[in-house]
Write a protein that holds these residues in place. Structure first.
Motif, PDB file in Angstrom:
ATOM      1  N   PRO A 248       0.815  -1.231   0.000  1.00 34.22           N
ATOM      2  CA  PRO A 248       0.000   0.000   0.000  1.00 34.22           C
ATOM      3  C   PRO A 248       0.845   1.276   0.000  1.00 34.22           C
ATOM      4  O   PRO A 248       0.501   2.250  -0.691  1.00 34.22           O
ATOM      5  N   LYS A 249       1.936   1.276   0.767  1.00 32.55           N
ATOM      6  CA  LYS A 249       2.782   2.475   0.804  1.00 32.55           C
ATOM      7  C   LYS A 249       3.448   2.694  -0.551  1.00 32.55           C
ATOM      8  O   LYS A 249       3.550   3.840  -1.026  1.00 32.55           O
ATOM      9  N   ALA A 250       3.918   1.614  -1.177  1.00 30.17           N
ATOM     10  CA  ALA A 250       4.543   1.741  -2.492  1.00 30.17           C
ATOM     11  C   ALA A 250       3.560   2.301  -3.506  1.00 30.17           C
ATOM     12  O   ALA A 250       3.898   3.157  -4.332  1.00 30.17           O
ATOM     13  N   LYS A 251       2.318   1.829  -3.430  1.00 26.73           N
ATOM     14  CA  LYS A 251       1.292   2.324  -4.350  1.00 26.73           C
ATOM     15  C   LYS A 251       1.025   3.807  -4.116  1.00 26.73           C
ATOM     16  O   LYS A 251       0.912   4.589  -5.071  1.00 26.73           O
ATOM     17  N   GLU A 252       0.954   4.198  -2.858  1.00 31.19           N
ATOM     18  CA  GLU A 252       0.699   5.604  -2.520  1.00 31.19           C
ATOM     19  C   GLU A 252       1.822   6.507  -3.015  1.00 31.19           C
ATOM     20  O   GLU A 252       1.579   7.568  -3.612  1.00 31.19           O
ATOM     21  N   VAL A 253       3.071   6.083  -2.780  1.00 31.68           N
ATOM     22  CA  VAL A 253       4.225   6.889  -3.194  1.00 31.68           C
ATOM     23  C   VAL A 253       4.270   7.013  -4.721  1.00 31.68           C
ATOM     24  O   VAL A 253       4.443   8.107  -5.270  1.00 31.68           O
ATOM     25  N   ALA A 254       4.119   5.887  -5.407  1.00 33.08           N
ATOM     26  CA  ALA A 254       4.185   5.913  -6.867  1.00 33.08           C
ATOM     27  C   ALA A 254       3.025   6.698  -7.462  1.00 33.08           C
ATOM     28  O   ALA A 254       3.208   7.459  -8.431  1.00 33.08           O
ATOM     29  N   TYR A 255       1.843   6.547  -6.883  1.00 27.74           N
ATOM     30  CA  TYR A 255       0.682   7.281  -7.374  1.00 27.74           C
ATOM     31  C   TYR A 255       0.932   8.782  -7.283  1.00 27.74           C
ATOM     32  O   TYR A 255       0.576   9.542  -8.197  1.00 27.74           O
ATOM     33  N   GLY A 256       1.566   9.195  -6.183  1.00 29.27           N
ATOM     34  CA  GLY A 256       1.903  10.608  -6.030  1.00 29.27           C
ATOM     35  C   GLY A 256       2.880  11.075  -7.095  1.00 29.27           C
ATOM     36  O   GLY A 256       2.751  12.192  -7.631  1.00 29.27           O
ATOM     37  N   MET A 257       3.862  10.227  -7.421  1.00 20.93           N
ATOM     38  CA  MET A 257       4.822  10.586  -8.467  1.00 20.93           C
ATOM     39  C   MET A 257       4.137  10.731  -9.823  1.00 20.93           C
ATOM     40  O   MET A 257       4.410  11.671 -10.576  1.00 20.93           O
ATOM     41  N   TYR A 258       3.235   9.801 -10.127  1.00 22.43           N
ATOM     42  CA  TYR A 258       2.501   9.890 -11.391  1.00 22.43           C
ATOM     43  C   TYR A 258       1.628  11.144 -11.423  1.00 22.43           C
ATOM     44  O   TYR A 258       1.544  11.835 -12.446  1.00 22.43           O
ATOM     45  N   ASN A 259       0.984  11.443 -10.316  1.00 24.25           N
ATOM     46  CA  ASN A 259       0.136  12.636 -10.245  1.00 24.25           C
ATOM     47  C   ASN A 259       0.937  13.911 -10.437  1.00 24.25           C
ATOM     48  O   ASN A 259       0.425  14.911 -10.958  1.00 24.25           O
ATOM     49  N   GLU A 260       2.189  13.873  -9.998  1.00 25.16           N
ATOM     50  CA  GLU A 260       3.044  15.053 -10.128  1.00 25.16           C
ATOM     51  C   GLU A 260       3.630  15.181 -11.528  1.00 25.16           C
ATOM     52  O   GLU A 260       4.360  16.132 -11.816  1.00 25.16           O
ATOM     53  N   GLY A 261       3.342  14.211 -12.390  1.00 19.79           N
ATOM     54  CA  GLY A 261       3.738  14.339 -13.789  1.00 19.79           C
ATOM     55  C   GLY A 261       4.626  13.246 -14.348  1.00 19.79           C
ATOM     56  O   GLY A 261       4.790  13.156 -15.562  1.00 19.79           O
ATOM     57  N   SER A 262       5.228  12.424 -13.482  1.00 21.72           N
ATOM     58  CA  SER A 262       6.108  11.371 -13.994  1.00 21.72           C
ATOM     59  C   SER A 262       5.320  10.374 -14.846  1.00 21.72           C
ATOM     60  O   SER A 262       4.187  10.021 -14.517  1.00 21.72           O
ATOM     61  N   SER A 263       5.938   9.935 -15.917  1.00 23.90           N
ATOM     62  CA  SER A 263       5.338   8.896 -16.761  1.00 23.90           C
ATOM     63  C   SER A 263       5.972   7.533 -16.502  1.00 23.90           C
ATOM     64  O   SER A 263       5.405   6.504 -16.826  1.00 23.90           O
ATOM     65  N   ILE A 264       7.183   7.549 -15.928  1.00 27.26           N
ATOM     66  CA  ILE A 264       7.926   6.320 -15.628  1.00 27.26           C
ATOM     67  C   ILE A 264       8.310   6.322 -14.151  1.00 27.26           C
ATOM     68  O   ILE A 264       8.854   7.306 -13.647  1.00 27.26           O
ATOM     69  N   VAL A 265       8.030   5.222 -13.455  1.00 24.78           N
ATOM     70  CA  VAL A 265       8.505   5.031 -12.081  1.00 24.78           C
ATOM     71  C   VAL A 265       9.174   3.665 -12.016  1.00 24.78           C
ATOM     72  O   VAL A 265       8.577   2.649 -12.388  1.00 24.78           O
ATOM     73  N   ALA A 266      10.413   3.643 -11.551  1.00 25.93           N
ATOM     74  CA  ALA A 266      11.164   2.395 -11.433  1.00 25.93           C
ATOM     75  C   ALA A 266      10.983   1.818 -10.033  1.00 25.93           C
ATOM     76  O   ALA A 266      11.006   2.551  -9.039  1.00 25.93           O
ATOM     77  N   ALA A 267      10.799   0.511  -9.959  1.00 29.87           N
ATOM     78  CA  ALA A 267      10.532  -0.159  -8.682  1.00 29.87           C
ATOM     79  C   ALA A 267      11.705  -1.035  -8.266  1.00 29.87           C
ATOM     80  O   ALA A 267      12.134  -1.915  -9.016  1.00 29.87           O
ATOM     81  N   TYR A 268      12.214  -0.794  -7.050  1.00 34.81           N
ATOM     82  CA  TYR A 268      13.289  -1.606  -6.461  1.00 34.81           C
ATOM     83  C   TYR A 268      12.919  -1.915  -5.021  1.00 34.81           C
ATOM     84  O   TYR A 268      13.671  -1.644  -4.093  1.00 34.81           O
ATOM     85  N   ALA A 269      11.734  -2.473  -4.825  1.00 36.65           N
ATOM     86  CA  ALA A 269      11.202  -2.618  -3.477  1.00 36.65           C
ATOM     87  C   ALA A 269      10.741  -4.030  -3.153  1.00 36.65           C
ATOM     88  O   ALA A 269       9.853  -4.223  -2.333  1.00 36.65           O
ATOM     89  N   GLY A 270      11.336  -5.029  -3.793  1.00 35.36           N
ATOM     90  CA  GLY A 270      10.962  -6.402  -3.491  1.00 35.36           C
ATOM     91  C   GLY A 270       9.487  -6.652  -3.759  1.00 35.36           C
ATOM     92  O   GLY A 270       8.935  -6.233  -4.782  1.00 35.36           O
ATOM     93  N   ALA A 271       8.838  -7.333  -2.804  1.00 33.50           N
ATOM     94  CA  ALA A 271       7.412  -7.633  -2.960  1.00 33.50           C
ATOM     95  C   ALA A 271       6.572  -6.368  -3.032  1.00 33.50           C
ATOM     96  O   ALA A 271       5.506  -6.351  -3.659  1.00 33.50           O
TER      97      ALA A 271
END
Length: 353
Positions: free
Chosen positions: A208-231
């Motif tokens: 849930p935290k990863a989703k919240e953080v990434a969602y915020g990045m997308y909302n701020e304009g990012s089109s690409i978010v890289a994930a290095y957070a295991g599960a």
């Protein structure tokens, strides 16, 4: 073939107690000749265990593939705590196991003494730094090489998709190994004129935290978010999927494309499954050498891999692929030396015009 040990450990004098030792084991199926059936191979996961669809699963799959092909019984240990990894390695050494893989990438901190106690057992450490023991293989991934290429790709692709030059990067728990990827990815993005929005979750399991953080990045304009957070990386992919279109992620491990086939557009791939398979083969053949076992961009041990989804792959302009190939060649030749630490990153920035 595998024997699963659900483990908790405690010391009573010199005894190590393991719960679940009588858990089910399948009888190995003898291959023609059956010359390898006597090998005892074990793999100890991190405390996160199997099912992360990332590091643990990838480590396990390579060893399992070799064991299945050659009728070797594979013992799997899923420890509950960090301490259990040490205790389990000691117990397996006592039992005379030939080859033990330890998935925890900080295992070098405590494995030297255990290796000394069991000289007839070969220990394999990912991201290891023990190179002076005859019974230790330390797999060294060139995280900085592949990180640099992925950073350049993320910045170029993010801008092409209309998200500006600042893609996102979501990490699990800050540690020296993951920071190699962080600083090299930052450097790659800077090299092509971009930047990187870095956030650590402090967890490898908090989806849930990863989703919240990434969602915020997308909302701020990012089109690409890289994930290095295991599960927890699944949360990044879920965030991308929450948008109708235009938002994509970069995976890790063996690609993770199957988790989100419509949104993972590329991945930073560590072919630990292939490396582990090769180590099993070399050990069985008697050709495995102790010390450093390096996986590089040039030999394919690490790589930037594009999505197998044809529609996603077609989104990537050929000129971006060409730029990435040119950058990779400069890394392979030594013309570019990607940084691995904050200090090296600072020096690298000073060389940019």
């Amino acid at each position: 073939m595998r024997k699963v040990l659900t483990v908790f450990t405690a010391f009573l004098g010199t005894a190590v107690l393991l719960a679940g030792c009588a858990s089910q084991a399948q009888t190995p199926v003898a291959q023609e000749g059956g010359e390898q059936n006597g090998l005892q191979i074990a793999l100890i996961t991190t405390a996160a265990g199997l099912g992360d669809e990332a590091w643990n699963d990838t480590n396990y799959n390579g060893v399992r593939k070799y064991a299945d092909e050659h009728g070797i019984e594979l013992t799997l240990v899923e420890p509950a705590e960090m301490q259990d990894i040490t205790n389990s390695a000691s117990l397996l050494g006592q039992k005379g196991y030939d080859l033990i893989f330890i998935s925890e990438n900080t295992a070098s901190e405590y494995m030297a003494d255990i290796a000394d106690q069991y000289p007839d057992t070969m220990f394999v450490l990912p991201e290891g730094w023990i190179t002076d023991r005859e019974n230790v293989v330390s797999i060294v991934f060139s995280n900085n090489e592949v990180g640099f290429v992925c950073g350049a790709y993320a910045a170029l692709m993010n801008e092409y998709l209309g998200g500006g030059s600042d893609p996102g990067w979501v990490g699990g728990i800050r540690n020296p190994i993951l920071q190699q990827t962080e600083y090299s990815t930052l450097a790659g993005a800077k090299y092509v004129g971009g930047n990187l929005n870095v956030v650590y979750l402090g967890s490898y399991s908090d989806i849930p935290k990863a989703k919240e953080v990434a969602y915020g990045m997308y909302n701020e304009g990012s089109s690409i978010v890289a994930a290095y957070a295991g599960a927890a990386s699944s949360g990044v992919y879920q965030a991308a999927e929450a948008f109708d279109s235009g938002k994509y992620a970069m995976g890790c491990a063996t690609g993770q494309f199957h988790i989100s086939p419509e949104r993972i557009i590329a991945s930073n791939v560590k072919s630990i499954d292939t490396v582990n398979y090769d180590i099993c083969r070399e050990f069985a053949e008697g050709t495995l050498k102790s010390g450093e076992y390096r996986a590089t961009l040039e030999n394919g041990g690490v790589s930037l891999r594009y999505s197998p989804n044809e529609q996603l792959d077609q989104l990537i302009p050929q000129d971006i692929k060409d730029q990435i190939e040119e950058i990779a060649q400069k890394v392979n030749s030594g013309e570019i030396v990607p940084p691995m630490t904050e200090e090296q990153y600072s020096v690298f920035l000073s060389t940019l015009k």
